[in-house]
Design an enzyme around this catalytic site. Structure first.
Site, PDB file in Angstrom:
ATOM      1  N   LYS A   1      -0.064 117.061 115.371  1.00  0.00           N
ATOM      2  CA  LYS A   1       0.903 117.519 114.954  1.00  0.00           C
ATOM      3  C   LYS A   1       0.746 118.934 114.321  1.00  0.00           C
ATOM      4  O   LYS A   1       1.453 119.938 114.713  1.00  0.00           O
ATOM      5  CB  LYS A   1       1.530 116.841 113.319  1.00  0.00           C
ATOM      6  CG  LYS A   1       2.957 117.476 112.752  1.00  0.00           C
ATOM      7  CD  LYS A   1       2.956 116.934 111.335  1.00  0.00           C
ATOM      8  CE  LYS A   1       3.820 115.592 111.199  1.00  0.00           C
ATOM      9  NZ  LYS A   1       3.998 114.951 110.141  1.00  0.00           N
TER      10      LYS A   1
ATOM     11  N   THR B   1       5.818 108.901 100.650  1.00  0.00           N
ATOM     12  CA  THR B   1       5.585 108.072  99.596  1.00  0.00           C
ATOM     13  C   THR B   1       6.615 106.892 100.008  1.00  0.00           C
ATOM     14  O   THR B   1       7.694 106.614  99.420  1.00  0.00           O
ATOM     15  CB  THR B   1       6.131 108.466  98.329  1.00  0.00           C
ATOM     16  OG1 THR B   1       7.498 109.105  98.253  1.00  0.00           O
ATOM     17  CG2 THR B   1       5.230 109.587  97.933  1.00  0.00           C
TER      18      THR B   1
ATOM     19  N   PHE C   1      15.212 119.156  96.173  1.00  0.00           N
ATOM     20  CA  PHE C   1      16.568 118.499  96.039  1.00  0.00           C
ATOM     21  C   PHE C   1      17.149 118.840  97.464  1.00  0.00           C
ATOM     22  O   PHE C   1      18.168 119.144  97.584  1.00  0.00           O
ATOM     23  CB  PHE C   1      17.048 118.985  94.785  1.00  0.00           C
ATOM     24  CG  PHE C   1      16.853 118.625  93.786  1.00  0.00           C
ATOM     25  CD1 PHE C   1      17.140 117.190  93.163  1.00  0.00           C
ATOM     26  CD2 PHE C   1      15.954 119.259  92.731  1.00  0.00           C
ATOM     27  CE1 PHE C   1      16.682 117.025  92.014  1.00  0.00           C
ATOM     28  CE2 PHE C   1      15.526 118.889  91.602  1.00  0.00           C
ATOM     29  CZ  PHE C   1      15.945 117.545  91.206  1.00  0.00           C
TER      30      PHE C   1
ATOM     31  N   LEU D   1      32.120 112.404  97.514  1.00  0.00           N
ATOM     32  CA  LEU D   1      33.162 111.504  97.414  1.00  0.00           C
ATOM     33  C   LEU D   1      33.990 111.104  98.791  1.00  0.00           C
ATOM     34  O   LEU D   1      34.999 110.965  99.107  1.00  0.00           O
ATOM     35  CB  LEU D   1      34.601 111.756  96.491  1.00  0.00           C
ATOM     36  CG  LEU D   1      33.984 111.981  95.004  1.00  0.00           C
ATOM     37  CD1 LEU D   1      35.084 112.220  94.092  1.00  0.00           C
ATOM     38  CD2 LEU D   1      33.556 110.379  94.517  1.00  0.00           C
TER      39      LEU D   1
ATOM     40  N   GLY E   1      32.658 106.292 103.891  1.00  0.00           N
ATOM     41  CA  GLY E   1      31.932 106.135 105.053  1.00  0.00           C
ATOM     42  C   GLY E   1      31.459 104.699 105.305  1.00  0.00           C
ATOM     43  O   GLY E   1      31.732 103.830 104.524  1.00  0.00           O
TER      44      GLY E   1
ATOM     45  N   GLY F   1      22.501 106.248 104.128  1.00  0.00           N
ATOM     46  CA  GLY F   1      21.347 105.896 104.924  1.00  0.00           C
ATOM     47  C   GLY F   1      20.368 107.146 104.427  1.00  0.00           C
ATOM     48  O   GLY F   1      20.654 107.895 103.376  1.00  0.00           O
TER      49      GLY F   1
ATOM     50  N   CYS G   1      15.837 109.199 101.784  1.00  0.00           N
ATOM     51  CA  CYS G   1      15.841 109.312 100.404  1.00  0.00           C
ATOM     52  C   CYS G   1      16.724 108.432  99.624  1.00  0.00           C
ATOM     53  O   CYS G   1      15.850 107.880  98.642  1.00  0.00           O
ATOM     54  CB  CYS G   1      16.378 110.742 100.136  1.00  0.00           C
ATOM     55  SG  CYS G   1      15.526 111.938 101.004  1.00  0.00           S
TER      56      CYS G   1
ATOM     57  N   LYS H   1      15.468 104.657  99.568  1.00  0.00           N
ATOM     58  CA  LYS H   1      14.223 104.318  98.878  1.00  0.00           C
ATOM     59  C   LYS H   1      14.226 104.791  97.593  1.00  0.00           C
ATOM     60  O   LYS H   1      13.643 103.944  96.611  1.00  0.00           O
ATOM     61  CB  LYS H   1      13.168 105.387  99.691  1.00  0.00           C
ATOM     62  CG  LYS H   1      11.743 105.478  99.390  1.00  0.00           C
ATOM     63  CD  LYS H   1      10.930 106.045 100.207  1.00  0.00           C
ATOM     64  CE  LYS H   1      11.149 107.544 100.324  1.00  0.00           C
ATOM     65  NZ  LYS H   1      10.670 108.190  98.978  1.00  0.00           N
TER      66      LYS H   1
HETATM   67  C1  UGA Z   1      19.529 113.708  99.638  1.00  0.00           C
HETATM   68  C2  UGA Z   1      20.150 114.461  98.497  1.00  0.00           C
HETATM   69  O1  UGA Z   1      21.425 114.876  98.719  1.00  0.00           O
HETATM   70  C3  UGA Z   1      18.962 115.749  98.368  1.00  0.00           C
HETATM   71  O2  UGA Z   1      19.313 116.573  97.326  1.00  0.00           O
HETATM   72  C4  UGA Z   1      17.696 115.085  97.968  1.00  0.00           C
HETATM   73  O3  UGA Z   1      16.604 116.337  97.890  1.00  0.00           O
HETATM   74  C5  UGA Z   1      17.257 114.297  99.312  1.00  0.00           C
HETATM   75  O4  UGA Z   1      18.116 113.159  99.513  1.00  0.00           O
HETATM   76  C6  UGA Z   1      15.904 113.908  99.006  1.00  0.00           C
HETATM   77  O5  UGA Z   1      15.508 112.978  98.163  1.00  0.00           O
HETATM   78  O6  UGA Z   1      14.858 114.517  99.657  1.00  0.00           O
HETATM   79  P1  UGA Z   1      19.493 113.581 102.435  1.00  0.00           P
HETATM   80  O7  UGA Z   1      19.110 112.341 102.328  1.00  0.00           O
HETATM   81  O8  UGA Z   1      19.023 114.491 103.352  1.00  0.00           O
HETATM   82  O9  UGA Z   1      19.610 114.313 100.654  1.00  0.00           O
HETATM   83  O10 UGA Z   1      21.262 113.543 102.706  1.00  0.00           O
HETATM   84  P2  UGA Z   1      22.703 113.598 102.142  1.00  0.00           P
HETATM   85  O11 UGA Z   1      23.426 114.656 102.679  1.00  0.00           O
HETATM   86  O12 UGA Z   1      22.466 113.450 100.476  1.00  0.00           O
HETATM   87  O13 UGA Z   1      23.267 112.264 102.614  1.00  0.00           O
HETATM   88  C7  UGA Z   1      22.622 110.944 102.463  1.00  0.00           C
HETATM   89  C8  UGA Z   1      23.708 109.874 102.733  1.00  0.00           C
HETATM   90  O14 UGA Z   1      24.777 109.727 102.118  1.00  0.00           O
HETATM   91  C9  UGA Z   1      24.105 109.961 104.289  1.00  0.00           C
HETATM   92  O15 UGA Z   1      23.862 108.776 105.240  1.00  0.00           O
HETATM   93  C10 UGA Z   1      25.340 110.579 104.156  1.00  0.00           C
HETATM   94  O16 UGA Z   1      26.301 110.262 105.517  1.00  0.00           O
HETATM   95  C11 UGA Z   1      25.949 109.858 102.984  1.00  0.00           C
HETATM   96  N1  UGA Z   1      26.960 110.322 102.288  1.00  0.00           N
HETATM   97  C12 UGA Z   1      27.067 111.540 101.688  1.00  0.00           C
HETATM   98  C13 UGA Z   1      28.364 109.906 102.247  1.00  0.00           C
HETATM   99  O17 UGA Z   1      28.468 108.623 103.015  1.00  0.00           O
HETATM  100  N2  UGA Z   1      29.258 110.404 101.456  1.00  0.00           N
HETATM  101  C14 UGA Z   1      29.228 111.445 101.131  1.00  0.00           C
HETATM  102  O18 UGA Z   1      30.290 111.848 100.445  1.00  0.00           O
HETATM  103  C15 UGA Z   1      27.996 112.218 101.009  1.00  0.00           C
END
Ligand code: UGA
Length: 439
Positions: A35, A86, A152, A253, A256, A260, A263, A266
């Site tokens: 990497k 982690t 975040f 809101l 879907g 997944g 984050c 887990k």
């Molecule tokens: C999430 C958090 O949003 C971040 O703030 C955080 O830093 C991160 O986890 C982490 O702990 O490292 P991420 O997993 O990259 O970020 O993605 P999101 O945009 O939050 O989406 C997560 C899942 O929720 C996706 O599968 C997305 O499709 C779904 N989702 C999101 C919905 O089904 N509906 C929504 O309205 C928003």
């Protein structure tokens, strides 16, 4: 200032590159020499919009370097960030902290002079104290403080999230460590980002609480969507109707196929375990975890329904495989439940994802991999949108209809409007809205 990132995965690489953009000298460390070689050759091992340029610019400016030599990178650093993985431990759902603990020991051996050790990985409450204990034990005379500074960042918009965050959380009781952290985040102070100073434990819990709350919000609207389908209501109007209430807020809101990624699944599980161990069960989050798992497993049934109750002997075009757009990340993606369920029900799957197919090939079997959405739809009995990539938002519907054997679309992300799909001659099934075009 000089800082070191231990772990050049998603969090370490994005945070390191962004700190270097602030003008700080950053050394990113990883044990994986392949990497580090790739990074030193200018290759970015993950897909994140804007990251390649940020890394290239800051490497060229001499502010960002990559190495496998942890001891050399830690010596003389003002702050050392632990950004190692982690993962959920197999069997019990607890976060596996072996990488964090190993990093703490190695850092302890290398520090010289006052060093702030920052946990950036999402770690269970109490890990910061444990890291401090490990360092003090390994280097009894070491001059250091431990800080929890959870990230975040969202995949796909991580650089914007780092440069213009809603807030920064800094957990430590040490005034000296706070001063170092304040200097590191000075560019954000200047744009008036709220910076919250808390205790170590509070910062650690804040991260889990934030992700669990967001996962709960998504799960809530998903259940309301199911109810809308039964009652003939429109989930988008309901979401807007409640989201305009400032106490609720419009974001997260969107219904879907279930959340997944690396984050939410887990972190919700880890919060449930931590809460159970602490004797204060998190029953809402327990339900969220369970409902979301079932939801992902149940999604294929919608596709079966749209195909008249069976997909046996039929071909289904799957558009989008990653857990969300603008990433190549397949971790806990709904597609990993949906595709095998379709295959188990007798379907042949043709799939396309703009960035995720490299990863998807390792995780899914017997799929016909296609070069674009139209190739995937060619000869298929139905098409389903599983991830809302921009390039699926404006498909040429006439062309799609010509390629599909039947004009059936199952849109698990609601990126089309039922009325436009009906007008285009499709049988269209989405989430939380009445299906159209079916007799
Ligand atoms: C999430 C958090 O949003 C971040 O703030 C955080 O830093 C991160 O986890 C982490 O702990 O490292 P991420 O997993 O990259 O970020 O993605 P999101 O945009 O939050 O989406 C997560 C899942 O929720 C996706 O599968 C997305 O499709 C779904 N989702 C999101 C919905 O089904 N509906 C929504 O309205 C928003």
């Amino acid at each position: 200032m000089r800082i070191t990132m231990i772990g050049s995965g998603y969090v370490g690489l994005v945070s390191g590159a962004c700190f270097s953009e602030f003008g700080i000298h950053v050394t990113c460390v990883d044990k994986d020499s392949a990497k580090i070689d790739r990074l030193n050759a200018g290759e970015i091992p993950i897909f994140e919009p804007g990251l390649e340029k940020l890394v290239a610019d800051n490497r060229a400016a001499g502010r960002l370097i990559f190495t496998t030599d942890l001891a050399a990178a830690v010596r003389g650093a003002d702050a050392v960030f632990i950004a190692v993985g982690t993962p959920s431990r197999r069997g019990d759902g607890h976060a596996d902290l072996s990488y964090v603990h190993a990093a703490a020991e190695e850092i302890a051996e290398a520090i010289d002079g006052y060093t702030v050790i920052v946990t950036k990985s999402t770690v269970p409450v109490g890990t910061g104290r444990e890291v401090a204990r490990i360092i003090a034990k390994t280097r009894p005379a070491g001059d250091f403080d431990v800080v929890s500074n959870p990230e975040f960042l969202r995949e796909g918009s991580a650089i914007g999230d780092f440069m213009r965050p809603d807030r920064v959380i800094i957990g430590t009781e040490s005034e000296r460590a706070r001063a170092v952290m304040r200097r590191l985040y000075r560019p954000l102070f200047l744009i008036e980002t709220p910076i919250l100073f808390t205790s170590l434990e509070t910062a650690e819990l804040t991260k889990y609480a934030a992700n669990s709350f967001l996962a709960t919000k998504i799960t809530f609207i998903n259940e309301i969507a199911d109810l809308c389908e039964k009652l003939g209501a429109d989930v988008h109007d309901v979401a807007r109707g409640i989201g305009l209430d400032g106490r609720i807020g419009a974001k997260f809101l969107h219904p879907g196929p279930g959340y997944g990624g690396s984050c939410f699944p887990k972190d919700t599980l880890a919060l449930v375990r931590t809460a159970a161990d602490a004797g204060a069960p998190a029953r809402i989050v327990e339900a969220v975890v369970d409902i979301n798992d079932r939801r992902k497993k149940g999604m294929a049934a919608r596709i079966l329904r749209a195909c008249g109750g069976s997909v046996s002997g039929k071909t289904i075009a799957v558009l989008g495989l990653t857990f969300k757009p603008n990433t190549d990340d397949m971790r806990d993606a709904p597609s990993l439940d949906i595709v095998p369920a379709l295959q188990a029900a007798g379907a042949t799957v043709r799939a396309y994802d703009p960035e995720g197919m490299g990863e998807a090939r390792k995780l899914l079997r017997d799929v016909t991999w296609c070069d674009d959405a139209y190739e995937a739809m060619d000869g298929a009995d139905a098409v389903t949108i599983v991830t809302e990539w921009n390039e699926f938002r404006l498909l040429d519907l006439e062309r799609a209809k010509g390629l599909l054997r039947r004009p059936v679309m199952v849109d698990l992300r609601n990126i089309y409007r039922p009325d436009e799909m009906l007008a285009a001659g499709f049988r269209y099934l989405s989430i939380g809205r009445a299906p159209v075009g079916f007799e």
